[in-house]
Design a protein around this motif. Structure first.
Motif, short mmCIF file in Angstrom:
data_model
loop_
_atom_site.label_atom_id
_atom_site.label_comp_id
_atom_site.label_asym_id
_atom_site.label_seq_id
_atom_site.Cartn_x
_atom_site.Cartn_y
_atom_site.Cartn_z
N ASP A 181 -39.58 26.39 30.09
CA ASP A 181 -40.35 27.48 29.10
C ASP A 181 -39.99 27.19 27.40
N GLN A 182 -38.96 26.31 27.45
CA GLN A 182 -38.83 25.95 25.94
C GLN A 182 -39.76 24.85 25.35
N VAL A 183 -40.39 24.14 26.25
CA VAL A 183 -41.39 23.13 25.56
C VAL A 183 -42.86 23.47 25.66
N CYS A 184 -43.25 24.64 26.16
CA CYS A 184 -44.60 25.24 25.94
C CYS A 184 -44.74 26.44 26.00
N HIS A 185 -45.34 27.14 25.21
CA HIS A 185 -45.58 28.54 24.83
C HIS A 185 -46.14 29.24 26.13
N ALA A 186 -47.26 28.89 26.58
CA ALA A 186 -47.71 29.57 27.61
C ALA A 186 -46.74 29.73 28.85
N VAL A 187 -45.88 28.54 29.21
CA VAL A 187 -44.90 28.87 30.10
C VAL A 187 -43.67 29.80 29.84
N GLN A 188 -43.55 29.71 28.44
CA GLN A 188 -42.52 30.87 28.03
C GLN A 188 -43.03 32.37 28.21
N GLU A 189 -44.27 32.34 27.98
CA GLU A 189 -44.76 33.72 28.26
C GLU A 189 -44.78 34.10 29.79
N ASP A 190 -44.88 33.03 30.58
CA ASP A 190 -45.29 33.33 32.02
C ASP A 190 -45.24 32.00 32.80
N VAL A 191 -44.13 31.59 33.72
CA VAL A 191 -44.08 30.55 34.23
C VAL A 191 -45.15 30.13 35.33
N LYS A 192 -46.00 31.07 35.50
CA LYS A 192 -47.22 30.68 36.30
C LYS A 192 -48.16 29.40 35.68
N TYR A 193 -48.06 29.44 34.53
CA TYR A 193 -48.67 28.35 33.99
C TYR A 193 -48.12 26.96 33.65
N VAL A 194 -46.83 26.70 34.59
CA VAL A 194 -46.23 25.66 34.48
C VAL A 194 -46.93 24.30 35.14
N TYR A 195 -47.83 24.75 35.98
CA TYR A 195 -48.64 23.56 36.58
C TYR A 195 -49.99 23.10 36.00
N THR A 196 -50.18 24.03 34.92
CA THR A 196 -51.38 23.58 34.02
C THR A 196 -51.14 23.41 32.64
N SER A 197 -49.76 23.04 32.43
CA SER A 197 -49.22 22.63 31.00
C SER A 197 -49.29 21.32 30.99
N ARG A 198 -49.84 20.65 30.11
CA ARG A 198 -50.05 19.13 29.85
C ARG A 198 -48.56 18.63 29.48
N THR A 199 -47.88 19.47 28.57
CA THR A 199 -46.53 19.07 27.91
C THR A 199 -45.56 19.27 29.35
N VAL A 200 -45.63 20.11 30.21
CA VAL A 200 -44.52 20.05 31.12
C VAL A 200 -44.94 18.98 32.06
N LYS A 201 -46.18 18.74 32.36
CA LYS A 201 -46.43 17.50 33.12
C LYS A 201 -46.07 16.27 32.60
N ASP A 202 -46.14 16.04 31.41
CA ASP A 202 -45.64 14.76 30.73
C ASP A 202 -44.12 14.98 30.91
N LYS A 203 -43.35 15.84 30.54
CA LYS A 203 -41.83 15.82 30.64
C LYS A 203 -41.47 15.51 32.30
N MET A 204 -42.37 15.94 32.96
CA MET A 204 -41.92 15.65 34.66
C MET A 204 -41.81 14.21 34.92
N GLN A 205 -43.11 13.71 34.23
CA GLN A 205 -43.28 12.34 34.25
C GLN A 205 -42.10 11.44 33.80
N LYS A 206 -41.66 11.86 32.86
CA LYS A 206 -40.46 11.30 31.97
C LYS A 206 -39.24 11.44 32.77
N ALA A 207 -39.03 12.43 33.34
CA ALA A 207 -37.80 12.81 34.19
C ALA A 207 -37.79 11.80 35.35
N ALA A 208 -38.97 11.65 36.15
CA ALA A 208 -39.12 10.77 37.17
C ALA A 208 -38.54 9.41 36.69
#
Length: 454
Positions: free
Chosen positions: A377-404
């Motif tokens: 939620d700290q890397v994407c405004h939309a996710v900060q407002e509601d976590v239901k946007y977590v799987y539509t956030s480009r930023t979160v997707k990129d961070k998940m790839q980096k974590a992998a």
């Protein structure tokens, strides 16, 4: 442009902005955007204080006031920092109906004087304090034309007391550049989903006659939210925010110990099939944190409950409580690696090497593992407002790839989570994300035990 679902922190709110009006409004923007409802006066209270509480000094926002006669008027506050006190750099007013939206730009270089509630003399939101009762705060909007705006609005004052003002809403304007139209992972964000996940968790039985509970080890550097995750899972199950000691910069003695926490189904209720095992955080150099050899000893079941780890003094067969022949109930059955989405690209090479060694060790011992990416939620405004946007956030997707890539596993083994931190009550969508992580690790443990025929 797809209409985004809008929700408050506790339950769904139905916006007064209907689909046709929204379509007209979105045409005023130069590029594709989504609107995320932050404030609704009838829900959050007809108060400028409550409106300000949903507002911050960056980003893009839309204020809409709805009149009884069916018309809506509003203002757009553009991206930029506050300058010269409480003033925005880019903004315009608009008229809005289901058939047309008309932008009314400022004819002056002057800035907005009072943030989200005053636009020259053209539109001023205020509270009427005359005849005010504790529960009844008249919310008023004054309209007129002035030198800054050629609105064509006749001078008038409308308020919610007599019904001439029916609603006030504020939305965050989110560029679609970061939020995709379609999620890359499907998730149903409904109360029924949360209840199904919770019920499945409570009724889950480990796929082994020798085990009542799966022991899952939490591994990660300090500050990633291992202890907060335990608190959050307990909060989900008990349906209220729970408090237990969590790690911090000082790492008190009890957080240097092996501590196993059995997750209860309810207050005073039976234990579920999940036991979360917390240990000392991994360090980013040789002198700090849990060593690989100590982690290996925990995974194999040699380390007794409550053992205090000491950097520089590895656990061995000579240590007090050493289990020479650990049973299946003493061993670790699943691993959770924790990484902070804000720091995933800045961790040290040493930490990466240490985590990859542990990942390989777990793999060698046939222990399934998953990476939990925290603070999404700290890397994407939309996710900060509601976590239901977590799987539509480009930023979160990129961070998940980096974590992998950091741990050396497929991105399908990476799950985003949001721990409870400052909240005073649980939230449906946050619960769904947390329970999904629990479901995934228990499923992975079951698949492994089934393959082993334990």
């Amino acid at each position: 442009m797809e209409r985004a679902d809008m929700a408050s922190t506790t339950s769904s709110i139905v916006s007064k902005l209907n689909l046709e009006m929204e379509r007209q409004l979105l045409q005023l923007f130069p590029g594709p955007v989504r609107l995320h409802l932050l404030f609704q006066a009838s829900t959050h209270g007809f108060s400028l204080h409550n409106l300000q509480g949903k507002f911050d000094n960056t980003g893009q926002f839309v204020i809409i006031v709805y009149l009884k006669r069916g018309e809506a008027r509003g203002a757009y506050l553009g991206r930029g920092n506050w300058i010269y006190g409480n003033k925005f750099q880019k903004w315009f007013l608009f008229n809005l109906t289901s058939k047309q939206a008309t932008s009314i730009p400022s004819e002056s270089e002057a800035e907005a004087d009072q943030g989200p509630w005053e636009y020259g003399n053209a539109m001023i939101l205020r509270e009427e304090h005359m005849n005010r009762t504790f529960f009844d705060v008249p919310f008023c909007v004054d309209f007129s034309s002035d030198e800054m705006y050629n609105t064509g609005w006749a001078e008038e004052s409308v308020n919610n007391r007599d019904g001439s003002l029916t609603e006030v809403e504020m939305f965050r304007v989110q560029d679609v550049g970061d939020v995709l139209l379609y999620p890359w992972r499907e998730m149903v964000w409904k109360e029924s989903t949360r209840e199904d996940l919770r019920e499945n968790f409570v009724s889950h039985k480990v796929m082994s006659d020798s085990l009542n509970s799966a022991r899952v080890l939490l591994l990660g550097p300090a500050g990633t939210g291992k202890s907060s995750f335990i608190n959050s899972i307990r909060s989900v199950m008990l349906k209220r925010i729970t408090h237990m000691s969590v790690s911090g910069a000082g790492a008190p003695d009890h957080l240097k110990k092996l501590k196993s926490i059995s997750i209860q189904a309810e207050i005073g209720g039976p234990a579920t099939s999940l036991t979360l095992c917390d240990v000392m955080a991994l360090g980013e150099d040789e002198a700090t944190g849990l060593s690989v050899s100590d982690a290996r000893a925990v995974i194999k079941g040699h380390v007794p409950e409550g053992y205090k780890f000491q950097p520089g003094t590895p656990f061995s067969s000579q240590s007090i409580g050493y289990r020479a022949e650990p049973g299946i109930k003493d061993k670790i059955h699943g691993g959770l690696f924790f990484l902070d989405a804000r720091k995933v690209t800045t961790y040290s090479d040493y930490l990466q090497e240490r985590m990859r060694i542990l990942q390989a060790e777990l793999h060698y011992l046939d222990v399934p593992q998953i990476v939990l990416l925290t603070h999404v939620d700290q890397v994407c405004h939309a996710v900060q407002e509601d976590v239901k946007y977590v799987y539509t956030s480009r930023t979160v997707k990129d961070k998940m790839q980096k974590a992998a890539e950091f741990v050396g596993i497929p991105v399908s083994f990476v799950l985003p989570v949001r721990n409870y931190a400052s909240e005073l009550s649980t939230n449906c969508n946050t619960d769904i994300l947390l329970l999904s992580a629990v479901h995934s690790i228990l499923q992975a443990v079951d698949d492994t035990l089934d393959d082993q025929g334990v």
